[in-house]
Design a protein around this motif. Structure first.
Motif, PDB file in Angstrom:
ATOM      1  N   GLY A   1      -1.914   5.033 -15.208  1.00 39.66           N
ATOM      2  CA  GLY A   1      -0.869   4.528 -13.955  1.00 39.66           C
ATOM      3  C   GLY A   1      -1.367   4.777 -12.884  1.00 39.66           C
ATOM      4  N   ALA A   2      -1.706   5.917 -12.600  1.00 44.11           N
ATOM      5  CA  ALA A   2      -2.111   6.441 -11.521  1.00 44.11           C
ATOM      6  C   ALA A   2      -3.630   5.771 -11.130  1.00 44.11           C
ATOM      7  N   PHE A   3      -4.603   5.525 -12.088  1.00 43.27           N
ATOM      8  CA  PHE A   3      -5.534   4.964 -12.045  1.00 43.27           C
ATOM      9  C   PHE A   3      -5.609   3.508 -11.407  1.00 43.27           C
ATOM     10  N   ILE A   4      -4.436   2.925 -12.050  1.00 44.32           N
ATOM     11  CA  ILE A   4      -4.187   1.158 -11.383  1.00 44.32           C
ATOM     12  C   ILE A   4      -3.574   1.476 -10.102  1.00 44.32           C
ATOM     13  N   HIS A   5      -2.824   2.292  -9.718  1.00 46.59           N
ATOM     14  CA  HIS A   5      -2.158   2.224  -8.341  1.00 46.59           C
ATOM     15  C   HIS A   5      -3.318   2.739  -7.478  1.00 46.59           C
ATOM     16  N   HIS A   6      -4.110   3.873  -7.720  1.00 43.74           N
ATOM     17  CA  HIS A   6      -5.333   4.091  -6.862  1.00 43.74           C
ATOM     18  C   HIS A   6      -6.270   2.850  -6.493  1.00 43.74           C
ATOM     19  N   HIS A   7      -6.757   2.309  -7.717  1.00 43.60           N
ATOM     20  CA  HIS A   7      -7.654   1.195  -7.580  1.00 43.60           C
ATOM     21  C   HIS A   7      -6.875   0.050  -6.551  1.00 43.60           C
TER      22      HIS A   7
ATOM     23  N   GLN B   1       3.910   5.705  -5.696  1.00 46.36           N
ATOM     24  CA  GLN B   1       3.775   5.569  -6.865  1.00 46.36           C
ATOM     25  C   GLN B   1       2.677   6.555  -7.626  1.00 46.36           C
ATOM     26  N   LEU B   2       1.390   6.633  -6.751  1.00 48.81           N
ATOM     27  CA  LEU B   2       0.320   7.340  -6.877  1.00 48.81           C
ATOM     28  C   LEU B   2       0.757   8.955  -6.937  1.00 48.81           C
ATOM     29  N   GLU B   3       1.317   9.575  -5.835  1.00 49.26           N
ATOM     30  CA  GLU B   3       1.956  10.667  -5.615  1.00 49.26           C
ATOM     31  C   GLU B   3       3.061  11.180  -6.751  1.00 49.26           C
ATOM     32  N   SER B   4       3.943  10.279  -7.051  1.00 51.10           N
ATOM     33  CA  SER B   4       4.804  10.484  -8.180  1.00 51.10           C
ATOM     34  C   SER B   4       4.048  10.930  -9.682  1.00 51.10           C
ATOM     35  N   LEU B   5       3.151   9.957  -9.890  1.00 52.96           N
ATOM     36  CA  LEU B   5       2.312  10.394 -10.907  1.00 52.96           C
ATOM     37  C   LEU B   5       1.429  11.544 -11.012  1.00 52.96           C
TER      38      LEU B   5
ATOM     39  N   CYS C   1       0.930  -1.049   0.047  1.00 52.25           N
ATOM     40  CA  CYS C   1       0.061  -0.146   0.048  1.00 52.25           C
ATOM     41  C   CYS C   1       0.837   1.108   0.155  1.00 52.25           C
ATOM     42  N   ASP C   2       1.832   1.272   0.725  1.00 51.08           N
ATOM     43  CA  ASP C   2       2.825   2.252   0.934  1.00 51.08           C
ATOM     44  C   ASP C   2       3.728   2.693  -0.577  1.00 51.08           C
TER      45      ASP C   2
END
Length: 197
Positions: free
Chosen positions: A67-73, A42-46, A36-37
């Motif tokens: 990519g952000a969508f995938i990391h978020h979900h 990755q989400l913050e970076s994107l 999760c971390d």
């Protein structure tokens, strides 16, 4: 691979008999937290990258957005799995209080995480406080009794105890006819056995 540890926790729980606990899986649980971390970083970076490019996060449909969508979900899925794992275990811990009383056997304590042990103790204190305040024992007669008294055999030396207005000696293998409310705590602790007619 992402998601494996979270699904391992749920599969482990699903394979267990209903109402039974397995040993708290610290390794998989910590691995899901770590994952999760990673998703969060990755989400913050994107998002930062999208902001630096002055792109609208809501309308942009490029690789960074996907990519952000995938990391978020993935992050949300892992959180749901952790919550389901903890919720199921919390329900079992609460039911153990009603089944076994305020003291858990060592083999069950060994399966709990530290926070689950604290949760059990706090839950027991809350029940005891409520019963004391209301002057009622909620742990007696979990199943409606057919009669107010019960015939029991003592399984272990308990000694001299005060039941109601009389003192009685409860020695191993002795038979007694007691009120159900007096016998129920001893039966639930495994110190007595109800004799069925």
């Amino acid at each position: 691979m992402y998601g494996r540890s979270a699904s391992q926790l749920l599969k482990e729980q699903a394979s267990c008999e209903s109402g039974q606990l397995t040993v708290f899986n610290n390794v998989a649980f910590d691995q899901v937290i770590k994952e999760c971390d990673e998703h969060h970083l990755q989400l913050e970076s994107l998002f930062r990258k999208l902001m630096e490019q002055k792109l609208d996060v809501q309308t942009t449909r490029n690789g960074d957005h996907l990519g952000a969508f995938i990391h978020h979900h993935s992050l949300l899925r892992n959180k749901r799995c952790l919550m389901a794992y903890m919720q199921n275990r919390a329900e079992i811990v609460r039911s153990l209080r009603w089944q076994l009383g305020p003291v858990l056997p060592e083999e069950i304590k060994a399966k709990l995480s530290y926070s689950e042990g604290v949760y059990f103790a706090d839950h027991s204190k809350a029940i005891a406080s409520y019963m004391s305040e209301m002057d009622i024992d909620l742990t007696v007669d979990m199943v409606p009794p057919k009669s107010p008294s019960v015939r029991v055999m003592v399984l272990d030396d308990i000694g001299e105890v005060c039941l109601g207005d009389q003192s009685i000696s409860l020695t191993k293998h002795s038979l007694h006819s007691l009120s159900r409310t007096d016998a129920e705590p001893f039966i639930s602790q495994g110190l007595m056995e109800e004799l069925l007619d």
